[in-house]
Each structure stands twice: as structure tokens, then as C-alpha cells.
Design a protein around this motif. Structure first.
Motif, PDB file in Angstrom:
ATOM      1  N   ASP A 147       0.862  -1.268  -0.135  1.00 14.71           N
ATOM      2  CA  ASP A 147      -0.087   0.073   0.320  1.00 14.71           C
ATOM      3  C   ASP A 147       0.692   1.343   0.101  1.00 14.71           C
TER       4      ASP A 147
ATOM      5  N   GLU B  93       1.057   3.792  -2.494  1.00  6.90           N
ATOM      6  CA  GLU B  93       1.148   5.926  -2.440  1.00  6.90           C
ATOM      7  C   GLU B  93       2.371   7.206  -3.018  1.00  6.90           C
TER       8      GLU B  93
ATOM      9  N   GLN C  69      -2.991  -3.406 -10.042  1.00  8.48           N
ATOM     10  CA  GLN C  69      -2.373  -2.975  -8.968  1.00  8.48           C
ATOM     11  C   GLN C  69      -0.701  -3.344  -9.176  1.00  8.48           C
TER      12      GLN C  69
END
Length: 200
Positions: free
Chosen positions: A26, A30, A101
């Protein structure tokens, strides 16, 4: 590096390891690799930085281990009886959401790989070389079945073709790769390059 890392990680539960890996990925999406710090991982996962270094040694190995944890199993285990079936099955193990992703992760690592020797080494040792070796086993089976000639000049470029399609889809078409795109690319480009006849 791998044996040492395995020994280090033996003190952490699989559940906690999975939680840490999700947090690392994650953060990677980011902020990118360079801005990702062990302090940020420690804060996000409520861990001590000392624990992270003890378990993984450094940021490069932690990031690559996190990426590896998302892989849906060994490529070499896929054996449908045909190379086309094998390649389609391998592509089909990750849905379009996961593929998107993965593009975000590749984008986060693209520049960092060229600028960080430790990251490049970890990627090669823990992710790239094992997967290339497994892929060779899939192709070797196709050669033994007589689907592909052993002296086919395209054999050395299969992985390059597949990675290229994945990496350039967003750049050229401004959309992430999908299962439909990748399977059609396999049928239109990869298999003909290997001399495999299209299905009837």
C-alpha cells in the motif's frame, strides 16, 4: 540472502507477515520506492523499526518479499497439456483488478530499480530469476511435446515479449493490461513467434 532472511523471519507469524506485506505494498503504491521508509512501515504496521530490520535486513528485501507474497503460486505447476493452455492459465490466475494493481507497483519501482543496486539485486534473486526458471520449465514441456522446435530463435525472447506487453499497455493505450488483452496478445504475437499454430 535468502537463507538468512528465512532464518530471520522464522520469529514472525504468517498472519502478521501477511499484514506487514499488505501495508508495504500500500505504501509503495502511495509514495513510491524512494519515499517509502522503514519508519513509515513501522508506523503503518505498529512495529518497531528494529524488528523490521531484524526480520528483513532492509527496505529492498522487505519490498521484494512483499511483492512475492502476492504471487498466486508457482508457474511451473501449470500443465494443461498445451503451451497455449498453460499461458492462458498463467495469465488467468490474476483478475483485471490485480493486474491493474501490479501495474501500479511496477510504476512505483521503475526508476528505483535503475538507481538502487540493492533493490535490483533483491528483485533478480528473489523474484525475477525464480520466475524465469519456472517459465523455462513450462516451455521445456512444450518442446518435449513437439509444439515448439528446440532451435526456435524466439525462445530466448518469450519473457521479454510478455513483460513488454504488460509494461507498455498503459503507456501506449492509456489503460492497464487485462486478461483479454494479454490472452489475445499471446495468441497473436507470442505463439506465432514460437511457431505454434493457432487453434481451429
Amino acid at each position: 540472502m535468502s537463507d538468512i532472511a528465512t532464518s530471520r523471519r522464522s520469529r514472525i507469524t504468517p498472519e502478521r507477515e501477511a499484514e506487514l506485506y499488505r501495508a508495504v505494498l500500500d505504501l509503495l503504491r502511495e509514495v513510491g520506492y524512494d519515499a517509502l521508509t522503514m519508519d513509515a512501515v513501522a508506523a503503518r504496521t505498529r512495529s518497531s523499526k528494529a524488528t523490521l530490520y531484524r526480520q528483513w535486513g532492509g527496505k529492498a528485501e522487505l519490498v521484494v518479499r512483499a511483492m512475492h507474497s502476492q504471487k498466486p503460486g508457482g508457474i511451473a505447476d501449470v500443465d494443461t497439456g498445451s503451451l497455449r493452455g498453460d499461458l492462458h492459465t498463467i495469465i488467468g490466475r490474476e483478475d483485471d483488478c490485480v493486474l491493474a494493481q501490479n501495474v501500479a507497483l511496477m510504476r512505483a519501482l521503475a526508476m528505483a530499480v535503475h538507481q538502487n543496486d540493492d533493490l535490483r539485486e533483491a528483485l533478480r534473486e528473489l523474484l525475477v530469476e525464480p520466475e524465469v526458471e519456472e517459465f523455462r520449465r513450462v516451455v521445456d514441456r512444450a518442446i518435449r511435446r513437439g509444439e515448439v522446435r528446440a532451435d526456435c530463435p524466439a525462445l530466448d525472447y518469450i519473457v521479454h515479449m510478455l513483460v513488454g506487453a504488460f509494461a507498455t499497455r498503459t503507456l501506449i493505450d492509456e489503460q492497464p493490461p487485462t486478461q483479454a488483452f494479454l490472452t489475445s496478445y499471446i495468441d497473436a504475437v507470442v505463439l506465432p513467434a514460437l511457431g505454434v499454430a493457432p487453434p481451429d
